[in-house]
Motif scaffolding. Sequence first.
Motif, PDB file in Angstrom:
ATOM      1  N   ALA A 168       0.830  -1.209   0.000  1.00 19.52           N
ATOM      2  CA  ALA A 168       0.000   0.000   0.000  1.00 19.52           C
ATOM      3  C   ALA A 168       0.865   1.260   0.000  1.00 19.52           C
ATOM      4  O   ALA A 168       0.513   2.265  -0.605  1.00 19.52           O
ATOM      5  CB  ALA A 168      -0.932  -0.008   1.212  1.00 19.52           C
ATOM      6  N   LEU A 169       2.015   1.187   0.663  1.00 18.56           N
ATOM      7  CA  LEU A 169       2.885   2.367   0.768  1.00 18.56           C
ATOM      8  C   LEU A 169       3.758   2.554  -0.467  1.00 18.56           C
ATOM      9  O   LEU A 169       4.397   3.591  -0.629  1.00 18.56           O
ATOM     10  CB  LEU A 169       3.804   2.242   1.990  1.00 18.56           C
ATOM     11  CG  LEU A 169       3.131   2.246   3.356  1.00 18.56           C
ATOM     12  CD1 LEU A 169       4.162   1.965   4.432  1.00 18.56           C
ATOM     13  CD2 LEU A 169       2.447   3.586   3.610  1.00 18.56           C
ATOM     14  N   SER A 170       3.783   1.541  -1.336  1.00 19.97           N
ATOM     15  CA  SER A 170       4.779   1.517  -2.406  1.00 19.97           C
ATOM     16  C   SER A 170       4.660   2.703  -3.357  1.00 19.97           C
ATOM     17  O   SER A 170       5.632   3.098  -3.965  1.00 19.97           O
ATOM     18  CB  SER A 170       4.708   0.200  -3.185  1.00 19.97           C
ATOM     19  OG  SER A 170       3.470   0.110  -3.849  1.00 19.97           O
ATOM     20  N   CYS A 171       3.475   3.267  -3.491  1.00 17.41           N
ATOM     21  CA  CYS A 171       3.335   4.403  -4.404  1.00 17.41           C
ATOM     22  C   CYS A 171       3.210   5.717  -3.647  1.00 17.41           C
ATOM     23  O   CYS A 171       2.734   6.709  -4.200  1.00 17.41           O
ATOM     24  CB  CYS A 171       2.151   4.181  -5.325  1.00 17.41           C
ATOM     25  SG  CYS A 171       2.365   2.692  -6.281  1.00 17.41           S
ATOM     26  N   GLU A 172       3.640   5.714  -2.409  1.00 22.52           N
ATOM     27  CA  GLU A 172       3.619   6.908  -1.568  1.00 22.52           C
ATOM     28  C   GLU A 172       2.280   7.636  -1.624  1.00 22.52           C
ATOM     29  O   GLU A 172       2.201   8.791  -2.053  1.00 22.52           O
ATOM     30  CB  GLU A 172       4.764   7.845  -1.968  1.00 22.52           C
ATOM     31  CG  GLU A 172       6.128   7.252  -1.665  1.00 22.52           C
ATOM     32  CD  GLU A 172       7.200   7.740  -2.620  1.00 22.52           C
ATOM     33  OE1 GLU A 172       7.150   8.910  -3.033  1.00 22.52           O
ATOM     34  OE2 GLU A 172       8.087   6.937  -2.955  1.00 22.52           O
ATOM     35  N   PRO A 173       1.221   6.972  -1.186  1.00 24.16           N
ATOM     36  CA  PRO A 173      -0.107   7.590  -1.268  1.00 24.16           C
ATOM     37  C   PRO A 173      -0.261   8.748  -0.285  1.00 24.16           C
ATOM     38  O   PRO A 173       0.450   8.815   0.710  1.00 24.16           O
ATOM     39  CB  PRO A 173      -1.042   6.436  -0.861  1.00 24.16           C
ATOM     40  CG  PRO A 173      -0.224   5.583   0.042  1.00 24.16           C
ATOM     41  CD  PRO A 173       1.172   5.656  -0.507  1.00 24.16           C
ATOM     42  N   LYS A 174      -1.190   9.646  -0.633  1.00 20.74           N
ATOM     43  CA  LYS A 174      -1.485  10.754   0.289  1.00 20.74           C
ATOM     44  C   LYS A 174      -2.475  10.304   1.350  1.00 20.74           C
ATOM     45  O   LYS A 174      -2.657  10.970   2.355  1.00 20.74           O
ATOM     46  CB  LYS A 174      -2.093  11.919  -0.492  1.00 20.74           C
ATOM     47  CG  LYS A 174      -1.120  12.565  -1.443  1.00 20.74           C
ATOM     48  CD  LYS A 174      -1.751  13.767  -2.111  1.00 20.74           C
ATOM     49  CE  LYS A 174      -0.747  14.418  -3.045  1.00 20.74           C
ATOM     50  NZ  LYS A 174      -1.349  15.505  -3.808  1.00 20.74           N
ATOM     51  N   LEU A 175      -3.168   9.194   1.053  1.00 21.06           N
ATOM     52  CA  LEU A 175      -4.182   8.688   1.984  1.00 21.06           C
ATOM     53  C   LEU A 175      -4.047   7.180   2.102  1.00 21.06           C
ATOM     54  O   LEU A 175      -3.996   6.477   1.087  1.00 21.06           O
ATOM     55  CB  LEU A 175      -5.580   9.034   1.447  1.00 21.06           C
ATOM     56  CG  LEU A 175      -6.784   8.369   2.135  1.00 21.06           C
ATOM     57  CD1 LEU A 175      -6.969   8.933   3.539  1.00 21.06           C
ATOM     58  CD2 LEU A 175      -8.054   8.593   1.321  1.00 21.06           C
ATOM     59  N   LEU A 176      -3.989   6.694   3.330  1.00 19.77           N
ATOM     60  CA  LEU A 176      -3.995   5.245   3.553  1.00 19.77           C
ATOM     61  C   LEU A 176      -5.230   4.894   4.377  1.00 19.77           C
ATOM     62  O   LEU A 176      -5.474   5.483   5.431  1.00 19.77           O
ATOM     63  CB  LEU A 176      -2.729   4.807   4.292  1.00 19.77           C
ATOM     64  CG  LEU A 176      -2.653   3.310   4.626  1.00 19.77           C
ATOM     65  CD1 LEU A 176      -2.514   2.474   3.362  1.00 19.77           C
ATOM     66  CD2 LEU A 176      -1.487   3.016   5.570  1.00 19.77           C
ATOM     67  N   ILE A 177      -6.008   3.934   3.859  1.00 17.25           N
ATOM     68  CA  ILE A 177      -7.195   3.482   4.585  1.00 17.25           C
ATOM     69  C   ILE A 177      -6.936   2.055   5.044  1.00 17.25           C
ATOM     70  O   ILE A 177      -6.599   1.188   4.231  1.00 17.25           O
ATOM     71  CB  ILE A 177      -8.439   3.502   3.658  1.00 17.25           C
ATOM     72  CG1 ILE A 177      -8.699   4.923   3.158  1.00 17.25           C
ATOM     73  CG2 ILE A 177      -9.667   2.967   4.398  1.00 17.25           C
ATOM     74  CD1 ILE A 177      -9.672   4.994   1.998  1.00 17.25           C
ATOM     75  N   ALA A 178      -7.062   1.816   6.344  1.00 16.37           N
ATOM     76  CA  ALA A 178      -6.859   0.464   6.864  1.00 16.37           C
ATOM     77  C   ALA A 178      -8.191  -0.026   7.430  1.00 16.37           C
ATOM     78  O   ALA A 178      -8.732   0.562   8.362  1.00 16.37           O
ATOM     79  CB  ALA A 178      -5.788   0.483   7.945  1.00 16.37           C
ATOM     80  N   ASP A 179      -8.762  -1.059   6.805  1.00 13.67           N
ATOM     81  CA  ASP A 179     -10.078  -1.570   7.206  1.00 13.67           C
ATOM     82  C   ASP A 179      -9.899  -2.789   8.105  1.00 13.67           C
ATOM     83  O   ASP A 179      -9.582  -3.870   7.621  1.00 13.67           O
ATOM     84  CB  ASP A 179     -10.901  -1.913   5.961  1.00 13.67           C
ATOM     85  CG  ASP A 179     -12.364  -2.201   6.299  1.00 13.67           C
ATOM     86  OD1 ASP A 179     -12.690  -2.320   7.498  1.00 13.67           O
ATOM     87  OD2 ASP A 179     -13.173  -2.299   5.360  1.00 13.67           O
ATOM     88  N   GLU A 180     -10.063  -2.598   9.393  1.00 17.83           N
ATOM     89  CA  GLU A 180      -9.873  -3.655  10.392  1.00 17.83           C
ATOM     90  C   GLU A 180      -8.560  -4.413  10.148  1.00 17.83           C
ATOM     91  O   GLU A 180      -8.557  -5.643  10.077  1.00 17.83           O
ATOM     92  CB  GLU A 180     -11.046  -4.654  10.359  1.00 17.83           C
ATOM     93  CG  GLU A 180     -12.418  -4.015  10.388  1.00 17.83           C
ATOM     94  CD  GLU A 180     -13.079  -4.050  11.765  1.00 17.83           C
ATOM     95  OE1 GLU A 180     -12.440  -4.496  12.734  1.00 17.83           O
ATOM     96  OE2 GLU A 180     -14.233  -3.598  11.843  1.00 17.83           O
ATOM     97  N   PRO A 181      -7.446  -3.709  10.045  1.00 11.35           N
ATOM     98  CA  PRO A 181      -6.212  -4.365   9.594  1.00 11.35           C
ATOM     99  C   PRO A 181      -5.663  -5.375  10.591  1.00 11.35           C
ATOM    100  O   PRO A 181      -4.856  -6.210  10.218  1.00 11.35           O
ATOM    101  CB  PRO A 181      -5.229  -3.203   9.434  1.00 11.35           C
ATOM    102  CG  PRO A 181      -5.704  -2.181  10.403  1.00 11.35           C
ATOM    103  CD  PRO A 181      -7.204  -2.299  10.401  1.00 11.35           C
ATOM    104  N   THR A 182      -6.121  -5.296  11.839  1.00  7.59           N
ATOM    105  CA  THR A 182      -5.523  -6.182  12.836  1.00  7.59           C
ATOM    106  C   THR A 182      -6.526  -7.145  13.454  1.00  7.59           C
ATOM    107  O   THR A 182      -6.169  -7.941  14.318  1.00  7.59           O
ATOM    108  CB  THR A 182      -4.878  -5.347  13.970  1.00  7.59           C
ATOM    109  OG1 THR A 182      -5.904  -4.601  14.611  1.00  7.59           O
ATOM    110  CG2 THR A 182      -3.822  -4.413  13.440  1.00  7.59           C
ATOM    111  N   THR A 183      -7.755  -7.106  12.979  1.00  5.56           N
ATOM    112  CA  THR A 183      -8.810  -7.910  13.612  1.00  5.56           C
ATOM    113  C   THR A 183      -8.494  -9.400  13.595  1.00  5.56           C
ATOM    114  O   THR A 183      -8.819 -10.126  14.529  1.00  5.56           O
ATOM    115  CB  THR A 183     -10.161  -7.621  12.924  1.00  5.56           C
ATOM    116  OG1 THR A 183     -10.366  -6.219  12.977  1.00  5.56           O
ATOM    117  CG2 THR A 183     -11.313  -8.318  13.610  1.00  5.56           C
TER     118      THR A 183
END
Length: 283
Positions: A168-183
Amino acid sequence: MSLVKVKNLKISFKQYDNIVHAVRGISFEINQGESLGIVGESGSGKSVTFMTVMGLMNSPTSIVEADLIEIDGINVLDQSKENIKKIRGKIAAMVFQDSMTSFDPLHTIGYQIAETIITHKNIDKKEALKKAEHLLERVEIQNADKVLNYYPHQLSGGMLQRSMIAMALSCEPKLLIADEPTTALDVTVQAQILQLLTDIQQETNMSFVMITHDLGVIAETVDRVLVMYSGKIMENSNVFDIFNQPKHPYTKALIDSIPGREPGKKRLKEISKEDRDLWYAGT
Ligand SMILES: Nc1ncnc2c1ncn2[C@@H]1O[C@H](COP(=O)(O)OP(=O)(O)O)[C@@H](O)[C@H]1O
Ligand SMILES: [Mg+2]
């Protein structure tokens, strides 16, 4: 400056003769560099809201209406599928609960991250693999040079989730959305991943959305919280006020349901009919 603007978003699903109103006219903005928690019980409309913001809502039974959905000055509703693809990755990226399904089982982790980089950046394969390795190091994966050659099934749940974040970080986004990433992860790994996401957010100054059903998870990781219930935003406040002066009975119930806060109370309290009628009258 607002990076995301959503005005009067409504999402419904056709079901036989019925229409299910999953999201019922919500509006919110996300500032550049801000971290926002989206909290609400399962089914409250969190995921469909952000799938729609990302242009990922492609269910044939969905009906999406909004006055505006804008990311980085681009009106998402007006864009072609091709343009939406460009927005994803470059401007905004999303991490899901089940990272196993986000990777192709037939390709190595390194190949998949490198391919994503090549799609968005004009660099060769060798350079892209080097960048993938740095990204794996950034998400604190040990022996990143070896892990590049692993297939998804060779990684633990926590490692896969870290790899997904790297992608997700590979294209250096301005916005990162994490949907229940640790559930889906155990508690220790959960805490590590949350810390990692918080560190990266502060380091890069990207905007960050953390979707969860568990208010306890985000207490220390976000600036502001939107509380959703039944397709509506019940509360939109900074994280301090949410905990110290919750306005809605539903928010209070969410706080009470955080394990360890009040011994013995682990389940969400049922919401009384009076409370529910009150909210609908006022929203
Ligand atoms: N593809 C779909 N078809 C029909 N109903 C859906 C679909 N996706 C989500 N829903 C419904 O929309 C509501 C909100 O779902 P969702 O956004 O996934 O909730 P949350 O992420 O808050 O748990 C739920 O009632 C869910 O059943
Ligand atoms: Mg969800």
